[in-house]
Design a protein around this motif. Structure first.
Motif: not given
Length: 471
Positions: A402, A404, A428, A430
């Protein structure tokens, strides 16, 4: 170029090149290939059982006359232990013939016999580290023949391998003792009735590291009197899947070992035995590593916090019964010296909001942090800890699904000394976040991440700054 460079210079080049490219470079000419082989000191081979294996291995080893480290791995031969032992003996005899300069041998190619070990000891007189498989019944006095041995690893295989000398050797073991130079001993698969270990325990008076894996006993009928004799100087103890003997081992360690600084217990413990051990402050523990889902609880952590305030490393994996109370108490007690913390797959991280923030405030000296496989960990909780942890050099977030881009920004802002980060299996996070991290952290030297997330810009920057991006 081949004529201009002398042998010594070419060999120096090979030693400085990464292993992945040095062999390719050696193919420039036959001379370079020969120099590459003669300058190689370490080799690892994975073999397959086949009639051509023996001549192939003989040919390979003949080209590497200066090996000091060798690792041979062969899958177990299913038909019978006797055939496996015979094949392994042939392999070991080849090693004895071609590798007289060996210092370290990892031979995981099936159980071997006493005769082949005797041949190895005669040929490889400089061996300091040996990893070997043995079949029952056991005869351990062959260890005396390896006079330089400092590290020994034995895995006991099931089966009925027979050595004609084993009965004589066993009777000699019963009443003898020796002075072995072993400093590290790893034993796997010992049964309660395996004989000869009493002699080994009595003879290992210089041990600093002891590892027991998947052991149902300590041999010789479970007598701990001989076992206690090897413990006095032990500094590191590892017990993996040894539920049947852990109480007895920890009791003897508590009674006989003042020097223990590191304890690892995985997959099998006893709540009462662990609590008794932690309540007896006889040693000065510095490192604790536990994977005990159903055995470790707050009582243990509170006992550690009370009795061992010099802890520098704490690792907890899948410890479901601990709560924030125990972890906070441990963090406060060790706040001045704790440099490494791992809470891997520990649901208390997700179960108790604010726990990580409290830990960060108390553990400002942390250099290594591992929060891997806490799948429900969110940016807010992670960032609340990181703002206080400004000295991190190693950060592991593998499997934190989770987290990011915001987590990467927080790493950049708080971790100015970061050298290594693991963000594998974080869907998440990238490619743009990876690029930002690589370009923004000047001290970063290693990033573990999927290759598909490494942009061309990140690759170029990483190559210029000598950053390794590992998949």
């Amino acid at each position: 170029m081949d004529k201009e460079l002398c042998d010594e210079l070419v060999q120096e080049v090979f030693q400085r090149l990464p292993p992945s490219t040095s062999f390719t470079v050696s193919l420039v000419s036959k001379r370079w290939l020969h120099l590459y082989r003669t300058s190689t000191t370490s080799l690892s081979l994975r073999l397959t059982p086949h009639p051509s294996t023996l001549p192939s291995l003989s040919s390979i080893l003949s080209h590497y006359p200066f090996l000091s480290t060798l690792s041979l791995l062969l899958p177990p031969d299913p038909p019978t232990v006797g055939k496996t032992t015979a094949f392994s003996d042939h392999l070991l005899l080849l090693v004895s013939s071609f590798c007289p300069k060996l210092h370290s041998l990892r031979f995981l190619a099936g159980p071997v016999s006493l005769s082949s070990l005797t041949s190895l000891s005669s040929s490889c007189t400089h061996l300091t580290s040996l990893c070997i498989n043995l079949s029952r019944p056991l005869f351990l006095m062959w260890v005396l023949k390896f006079r330089s041995l400092k590290e020994l690893s034995i895995r006991v295989c099931s089966g009925d391998g027979v050595d004609p000398n084993w009965e004589h050797g066993f009777s000699a073991e019963e009443d003898s003792a020796a002075e072995l130079g072993l400093e590290s001993l790893c034993l796997s698969g010992i049964g309660d009735d395996d004989r000869g270990f009493g002699w080994l325990w009595r003879s290992c008076r210089k041990l600093k590291k002891l590892q027991l894996k998947s052991c149902e006993g300590i041999g010789d009928g479970g007598s701990f009197s001989s076992f206690a004799m090897c413990l006095q100087g032990v500094q590191e103890l590892e017990l993996r899947t040894c539920r049947a003997i852990i109480d007895g081992v920890l009791l003897k360690v508590a009674e006989n070992c003042d020097s223990l600084t590191s304890l690892l217990v995985y997959d099998g413990g006893s709540r009462d035995g662990l609590l008794r051990f932690f309540s007896r402050r006889r040693c000065n523990l510095r490192k604790l590593d536990f994977r005990l889902p159903l055995d470790l609880n707050n009582d243990h952590l509170l006992a550690v916090a009370k009795n061992f305030r010099s802890i520098s490393s704490i690792k907890l994996q899948s410890c479901c019964l601990v709560s924030g109370e125990g972890i906070k108490a441990l963090a406060i007690a060790a706040s001045s010296g704790l440099e490494e913390l791992a809470l891997v797959n520990c649901d208390v991280v997700e179960r108790e909001p604010g726990l990580l923030a409290t830990l960060g405030q108390n553990l400002r000296q942390l250099r290594k942090l591992d929060l891997s496989y806490n799948e429900m960990l969110v940016d807010k909780e992670f960032v609340s800890m990181l703002v206080s942890c400004n000295n991190l050099v190693d950060l592991r977030l593998r499997g934190c699904r989770r987290l990011t881009y915001a987590a990467m920004v927080s790493i950049f802002k708080s971790c100015k000394h970061l050298e290594s980060v693991d963000i594998m299996h974080c869907p998440e996070i990238q490619a743009d976040a990876i690029e930002f991290l690589v370009l923004s952290c000047p001290r970063l030297r290693q990033v573990q991440v999927e290759q598909s997330k490494v942009t061309d810009v990140a690759k170029t920057w990483a190559s210029c700054e000598f950053v390794a991006a590992d998949a």
